[in-house]
Each structure stands twice: as structure tokens, then as C-alpha cells.
Design a protein around this motif. Structure first.
Motif, PDB file in Angstrom:
ATOM      1  N   GLU A 147       0.808  -1.217   0.000  1.00 61.21           N
ATOM      2  CA  GLU A 147       0.000   0.000   0.000  1.00 61.21           C
ATOM      3  C   GLU A 147       0.844   1.271   0.000  1.00 61.21           C
ATOM      4  N   ASP A 148       1.925   1.269   0.747  1.00 58.00           N
ATOM      5  CA  ASP A 148       2.650   2.514   0.988  1.00 58.00           C
ATOM      6  C   ASP A 148       3.950   2.688   0.215  1.00 58.00           C
ATOM      7  N   TRP A 149       4.630   1.600  -0.096  1.00 55.79           N
ATOM      8  CA  TRP A 149       5.964   1.738  -0.675  1.00 55.79           C
ATOM      9  C   TRP A 149       6.119   1.127  -2.055  1.00 55.79           C
ATOM     10  N   ALA A 150       5.485   0.028  -2.307  1.00 52.88           N
ATOM     11  CA  ALA A 150       5.760  -0.722  -3.533  1.00 52.88           C
ATOM     12  C   ALA A 150       5.426   0.042  -4.802  1.00 52.88           C
ATOM     13  N   ILE A 151       4.535   0.994  -4.732  1.00 50.34           N
ATOM     14  CA  ILE A 151       4.095   1.707  -5.930  1.00 50.34           C
ATOM     15  C   ILE A 151       5.040   2.855  -6.306  1.00 50.34           C
ATOM     16  N   TYR A 164      11.397  -4.591  -8.999  1.00 51.25           N
ATOM     17  CA  TYR A 164      10.754  -5.898  -9.077  1.00 51.25           C
ATOM     18  C   TYR A 164       9.682  -6.028 -10.155  1.00 51.25           C
ATOM     19  N   ALA A 165       9.121  -4.944 -10.640  1.00 50.54           N
ATOM     20  CA  ALA A 165       8.073  -5.022 -11.662  1.00 50.54           C
ATOM     21  C   ALA A 165       8.723  -5.030 -13.039  1.00 50.54           C
ATOM     22  N   LYS A 166       9.134  -6.216 -13.432  1.00 53.82           N
ATOM     23  CA  LYS A 166       9.833  -6.365 -14.709  1.00 53.82           C
ATOM     24  C   LYS A 166       9.140  -7.425 -15.549  1.00 53.82           C
ATOM     25  N   HIS A 167       9.252  -7.280 -16.847  1.00 58.00           N
ATOM     26  CA  HIS A 167       8.667  -8.252 -17.761  1.00 58.00           C
ATOM     27  C   HIS A 167       9.307  -9.609 -17.528  1.00 58.00           C
ATOM     28  N   ILE A 227       8.608  -1.875 -15.812  1.00 57.51           N
ATOM     29  CA  ILE A 227       7.248  -1.468 -16.164  1.00 57.51           C
ATOM     30  C   ILE A 227       7.311  -0.097 -16.846  1.00 57.51           C
ATOM     31  N   PRO A 228       6.612   0.078 -17.964  1.00 56.99           N
ATOM     32  CA  PRO A 228       6.646   1.370 -18.660  1.00 56.99           C
ATOM     33  C   PRO A 228       6.094   2.501 -17.785  1.00 56.99           C
ATOM     34  N   ALA A 229       6.684   3.661 -17.907  1.00 57.84           N
ATOM     35  CA  ALA A 229       6.299   4.806 -17.079  1.00 57.84           C
ATOM     36  C   ALA A 229       4.834   5.167 -17.235  1.00 57.84           C
TER      37      ALA A 229
END
Length: 82
Positions: free
Chosen positions: A20-24, A32-35, A42-44
């Protein structure tokens, strides 16, 4: 031994609080959000849309919580014999 009531509350709450607070945050999510095939981050523009979607319908949600709280207050304000 590492779930439910076997651990302190902070330990149990960490994953949801982190999400909720940090991952975004862009600098965190880039780690960590990689194809899964290419490893591209992850695209901007997609990240921007995801962040903006978090506040969608917040007005309704807030009103729903307030209505429930007001109803709860009315129930708890009734005399014992009502």
C-alpha cells in the motif's frame, strides 16, 4: 510458526503495508516489476495509470464509510429496551 497469531502484528501486517505505501513508488517498483521474459521495467505510462487508478471512486468509498459509521452510531444510541 510464521503466520496468523503466532507472530507479532507488525510482522503480519508488513506485506500489505509495504504494497500500500511503498511498492508503488517508481524507484521501488523498478526493482521488481519487470517483464518476465525481457526483464524490461514497467513502462512509465502504465505505472502512471496504475497510480492514478488507486484514487478512482474514492468519493463513493468515503461516503459509504461515513454512511456506515452514522448508521452504527444510531444503533449504539438506541436505549437498551428499544
Amino acid at each position: 510458526s510464521l503466520s496468523g497469531t503466532s507472530v507479532s502484528r507488525d510482522f503480519v501486517e508488513f506485506p500489505s503495508t509495504f504494497e500500500e505505501d511503498w511498492a508503488i513508488h517508481p524507484e521501488v517498483i523498478a526493482n521488481y516489476a519487470k517483464h518476465y521474459k525481457t526483464g524490461e521495467p514497467i513502462p512509465a505510462n502504465l505505472l502512471k495509470n496504475i497510480i492514478q487508478s488507486r484514487s478512482f471512486n474514492q468519493g463513493f468509498d468515503t461516503l459509504e464509510y461515513v454512511a456506515a459509521a452514522l448508521l452504527d452510531m444510531q444503533w449504539h444510541s438506541l436505549p437498551a429496551d428499544a
